[in-house]
Design a protein around this motif. Sequence first.
Motif, PDB file in Angstrom:
ATOM      1  N   PHE A  59       0.816  -1.216   0.000  1.00 18.64           N
ATOM      2  CA  PHE A  59       0.000   0.000   0.000  1.00 18.64           C
ATOM      3  C   PHE A  59       0.855   1.273   0.000  1.00 18.64           C
ATOM      4  O   PHE A  59       0.328   2.369   0.153  1.00 18.64           O
ATOM      5  N   ILE A  61       2.805   2.407   2.223  1.00 14.34           N
ATOM      6  CA  ILE A  61       2.696   3.122   3.483  1.00 14.34           C
ATOM      7  C   ILE A  61       3.906   2.771   4.340  1.00 14.34           C
ATOM      8  O   ILE A  61       4.287   1.601   4.444  1.00 14.34           O
ATOM      9  N   ILE A  76      -3.881   4.948  12.289  1.00 12.17           N
ATOM     10  CA  ILE A  76      -4.520   4.480  11.056  1.00 12.17           C
ATOM     11  C   ILE A  76      -4.160   5.372   9.872  1.00 12.17           C
ATOM     12  O   ILE A  76      -4.175   6.592   9.966  1.00 12.17           O
ATOM     13  N   LYS A  77      -3.825   4.716   8.758  1.00 14.50           N
ATOM     14  CA  LYS A  77      -3.501   5.443   7.529  1.00 14.50           C
ATOM     15  C   LYS A  77      -4.494   5.067   6.445  1.00 14.50           C
ATOM     16  O   LYS A  77      -4.840   3.884   6.310  1.00 14.50           O
ATOM     17  N   GLY A  78      -4.911   6.047   5.681  1.00 14.48           N
ATOM     18  CA  GLY A  78      -5.787   5.750   4.549  1.00 14.48           C
ATOM     19  C   GLY A  78      -4.970   5.200   3.400  1.00 14.48           C
ATOM     20  O   GLY A  78      -3.888   5.701   3.109  1.00 14.48           O
ATOM     21  N   THR A  79      -5.455   4.167   2.733  1.00 12.11           N
ATOM     22  CA  THR A  79      -4.746   3.660   1.553  1.00 12.11           C
ATOM     23  C   THR A  79      -5.189   4.483   0.344  1.00 12.11           C
ATOM     24  O   THR A  79      -5.939   5.445   0.483  1.00 12.11           O
ATOM     25  N   ASP A  80      -4.756   4.071  -0.828  1.00  9.78           N
ATOM     26  CA  ASP A  80      -5.178   4.778  -2.043  1.00  9.78           C
ATOM     27  C   ASP A  80      -6.625   4.458  -2.403  1.00  9.78           C
ATOM     28  O   ASP A  80      -7.171   5.022  -3.339  1.00  9.78           O
ATOM     29  N   PHE A  81      -7.225   3.557  -1.659  1.00 12.57           N
ATOM     30  CA  PHE A  81      -8.587   3.130  -1.983  1.00 12.57           C
ATOM     31  C   PHE A  81      -9.550   3.593  -0.901  1.00 12.57           C
ATOM     32  O   PHE A  81      -9.271   3.439   0.296  1.00 12.57           O
ATOM     33  N   GLU A  82     -10.665   4.134  -1.355  1.00 12.63           N
ATOM     34  CA  GLU A  82     -11.626   4.647  -0.401  1.00 12.63           C
ATOM     35  C   GLU A  82     -12.165   3.511   0.461  1.00 12.63           C
ATOM     36  O   GLU A  82     -12.367   2.403  -0.020  1.00 12.63           O
ATOM     37  N   ASN A  83     -12.393   3.792   1.729  1.00 13.60           N
ATOM     38  CA  ASN A  83     -12.933   2.823   2.682  1.00 13.60           C
ATOM     39  C   ASN A  83     -11.987   1.673   3.013  1.00 13.60           C
ATOM     40  O   ASN A  83     -12.409   0.660   3.551  1.00 13.60           O
ATOM     41  N   SER A 100     -16.951   8.600   5.073  1.00 16.78           N
ATOM     42  CA  SER A 100     -17.565   7.554   4.276  1.00 16.78           C
ATOM     43  C   SER A 100     -18.137   6.441   5.134  1.00 16.78           C
ATOM     44  O   SER A 100     -17.554   6.043   6.139  1.00 16.78           O
ATOM     45  N   ASP A 127       6.790   8.028  -2.419  1.00 15.41           N
ATOM     46  CA  ASP A 127       6.530   6.625  -2.751  1.00 15.41           C
ATOM     47  C   ASP A 127       5.404   6.475  -3.772  1.00 15.41           C
ATOM     48  O   ASP A 127       4.913   5.375  -3.997  1.00 15.41           O
ATOM     49  N   LYS A 144       2.462   7.436  -3.341  1.00 14.91           N
ATOM     50  CA  LYS A 144       1.240   7.122  -2.597  1.00 14.91           C
ATOM     51  C   LYS A 144       0.364   8.364  -2.583  1.00 14.91           C
ATOM     52  O   LYS A 144       0.857   9.482  -2.406  1.00 14.91           O
ATOM     53  N   THR A 145      -0.928   8.191  -2.806  1.00 14.67           N
ATOM     54  CA  THR A 145      -1.858   9.316  -2.763  1.00 14.67           C
ATOM     55  C   THR A 145      -2.001   9.813  -1.331  1.00 14.67           C
ATOM     56  O   THR A 145      -2.294   9.026  -0.424  1.00 14.67           O
ATOM     57  N   ARG A 148      -6.574  14.365  -2.095  1.00 14.57           N
ATOM     58  CA  ARG A 148      -7.339  14.394  -3.351  1.00 14.57           C
ATOM     59  C   ARG A 148      -7.972  15.759  -3.546  1.00 14.57           C
ATOM     60  O   ARG A 148      -8.462  16.370  -2.598  1.00 14.57           O
ATOM     61  N   VAL A 173      -6.476  12.380   3.040  1.00 19.31           N
ATOM     62  CA  VAL A 173      -6.334  10.944   3.247  1.00 19.31           C
ATOM     63  C   VAL A 173      -5.954  10.772   4.706  1.00 19.31           C
ATOM     64  O   VAL A 173      -5.077  11.482   5.219  1.00 19.31           O
ATOM     65  N   ARG A 174      -6.633   9.877   5.371  1.00 21.76           N
ATOM     66  CA  ARG A 174      -6.436   9.708   6.803  1.00 21.76           C
ATOM     67  C   ARG A 174      -4.967   9.448   7.138  1.00 21.76           C
ATOM     68  O   ARG A 174      -4.311   8.619   6.501  1.00 21.76           O
ATOM     69  N   GLY A 175      -4.480  10.183   8.124  1.00 20.87           N
ATOM     70  CA  GLY A 175      -3.110   9.956   8.575  1.00 20.87           C
ATOM     71  C   GLY A 175      -2.051  10.720   7.789  1.00 20.87           C
ATOM     72  O   GLY A 175      -0.859  10.510   8.002  1.00 20.87           O
ATOM     73  N   TYR A 176      -2.493  11.589   6.863  1.00 21.85           N
ATOM     74  CA  TYR A 176      -1.526  12.396   6.103  1.00 21.85           C
ATOM     75  C   TYR A 176      -1.869  13.876   6.239  1.00 21.85           C
ATOM     76  O   TYR A 176      -2.403  14.502   5.330  1.00 21.85           O
TER      77      TYR A 176
END
Lengths: 247, 518
Positions: free
Chosen positions: A48, A50, A72-79, B78, B131, B133-134, B137, B165-168
């Motif tokens: 991911f 991260i 917690i970290k958000g990935t490139d994918f929602e949810n 969400s 990296d 990584k997004t 947005r 994005v959570r955590g960034y």
Amino acid sequence: MKVLAIYNIKGGVGKTSSAVNLAYLSTQSGARTLIWDLDPQGASSYYFRIAPKVKGGSKALIRQKQAIDMMIKGTDFENLDLIPADFSYRHMDLLLNRKNMDTRQFSRILKPLKNEYDFLFLDCPPSISLVSENVLQVSDAVIAPVIPTPLSLRTLQQLSEHCQSHQLEDLKIFPFGSMVDRRKKLHRECMELLPQKYPNMLKSYIPYSSDIEQMAELRDLIVHFSPRKKAALAFRNLWEEIQTIAW
Amino acid sequence: MMRTESQQFTLLKQQPLVGFKNKLKKEFALVEEPPKTIQRIFYDSFDWRVFESSGILEAEIHGGSTLLSWSQREDGQSLGSIGLNTMPQFVWDFPIGPFRDRLESILEARVLLPQITIKSHIHSLKLLNKDKKTVLRLFLEENTLLDPRLQQEYSLGKCLRMIPVRGYKKPYLQVLSALSNLKKRDQSLFDEALKRLDIHPKKFSSKLAVSITPDLNAETATKRVYTDLFRVLKQNETGLREDWDSEFLHDFRVSIRRIRSGLGQIKKVFPPQPLARFKKDFAWLGQMANPLRDLDVYLLNFDGYRARLPEERQKDLAPLYELLRKQKQVEHQKLVKILDSSRYRRLLKDWEHFLKDKPSQKEPPKNARLPISKIANEHIFQLYQKVLHQGQAIRSDTPEEALHDLRKTCKKLRYLMEFFQSLYPKKEIKTLIQILKRLQENLGDFHDFYLQWSSLGQFGTQLSLIDPASSNTFIAVGMLIEDLKNRQNQARLAFGSCFKEFASSEHQKRFKRLFLKQ
Ligand SMILES: Nc1ncnc2c1ncn2[C@@H]1O[C@H](COP(=O)(O)OP(=O)(O)O)[C@@H](O)[C@H]1O
Ligand SMILES: [Mg+2]
């Protein structure tokens, strides 16, 4: 929140590959999903993109000095979110140990997330340890990738004995075939044998596929970058099956 | 916990999106997706249940695919999103899983209706870290609201949405500070659309929404209650006619029953004529709506019926389902005819006039000018005592009729308590309604199971007459009836303890305290 442990005592059997792809498919089917990369090697975190570190390391986590929320970290994918691996997870056992062998510490750590996610995937390190006992304690089901060889049968045996000896008789273990190579006679034979010995064995299996190996290079998930490929479709079927039993 | 919030900025009308985008790209390592034009349809039930639960359901339609996203209205967080080939009408049309389960607890049997449609032209950008990584947005959008009623379009202007994005947090703050000269939008797209279309979700609720003060005279106060009940009745008519879902009829009927209960219970407030006429006509209307509701109930319960049969018998119920479905269509047609009848139209018109009439000047009925609090207390307490008497007289061998009578009295009591809720301290009246509700549930089960097995028996017979070869269906229906009889019996067995709880001295004290005023 349902907790699914992707677990096998053995390493290199496809735990991480399954955890990340299944977690993605889970979000696609509408679930709010979290994956916790418990392996200090951080392969899930790597896929991911991260960084494999959490603030304060495992100490902060286990002693609940830092809210798990903050890690917690958000990935490139929602949810789809991730709790990254951390090098200090190597010593998690020692930290857990100090608390009188209590195997319910994970439940306490995860409690604040209960209503925030529908599924939590635990990408487990191999081996049996206090970490894995904690993992099994919080899990609603164990999903165990097995390479269909006689050796894997033995490790499955060990796993179910381990559950039995820790008052986890009710915890269901669902093995599935991983890296299955239909050209190999041994694999074919084992795939026949496994469901007989383990009635919980899932019908879907993941074939051996060079597309899966490509994931590391691309740092992406096969179900995302090649959703139509055979291996991706296999993960899709596997997820459908897991969702029916786990939800 | 504090989360980094998503942000929205208003862009000037004359600001070209592409120019603005290029400016942003010069400043930050942004990656761009091809711009797209999509349709966003916001779905909700007729009574805005998703909205009431602080959520938004937004279907993004692009090409042939639909992505349905569920989020929190306040902070945009969400609650899940799901890709769909076709937009489901009902919650049971969704794939099994957590999304469906969570939504079901909100929507129940209500149909999802497209409530708001917005056409959006979007440039999507993401900020990548080293990296790739997004980490943030950005969406540059131009939105147009479609008003289907007037066949009109309104521009909602141009905006920039920034989704962290959570955590960034760091990149988020960096970009945020670079945008500090932009004007923040204080309303979400959705809220702005509601406002433009002048939609007030609360108005569509079938819950009683009257507020009256204790010293208001009985006549005026009662009319206010009736007026709100009439609102519910009228607003459910279209959905009932069109058969959008079963709840329209349900709410339509409940308001009729409530009106009838009021007409019967609140005495000497209105002159005998037109009271008698309204009583008669609303009774007629209620009766006309009964058969359809019964069929709705069987159909809504059908999955449950099936699940209670042994697996190999389950398919044998299919002909019954078909029969019920067809019967429902027939009954629906009949009811639509009633809604078109002059008797119905006249009733509505006259009732509306009656509600709007000024209080009569000369010789009002005995109770018309008394304060409503006095009337409410007296009537509620009388009915409460009646419930106690009727209930206490029931032994294990008392004929069933007594339970049916008690059920009706409870219903009358419940309606009165709800009509006049606003006269009492909120917490206390709620508690007492809950206490009554628990007893009603037991009595309701007893009655519903009875109703179900007796009419399903008739349908079973009907089926075997239509098709004498359908003996398997006949057997399956027979098993179903046995099961329903059993459940009815269980409800009867549970009555004793339910009533004992209801009539406990502690609860009696509570009722006295609230309604028995010296
Ligand atoms: N189905 C498969 N076909 C081919 N290679 C696979 C497959 N599944 C996993 N691999 C490869 O095997 C290695 C170990 O997989 P991994 O998922 O990391 O296992 P674990 O987490 O159990 O250690 C990785 O290099 C991965 O790319
Ligand atoms: Mg691994």
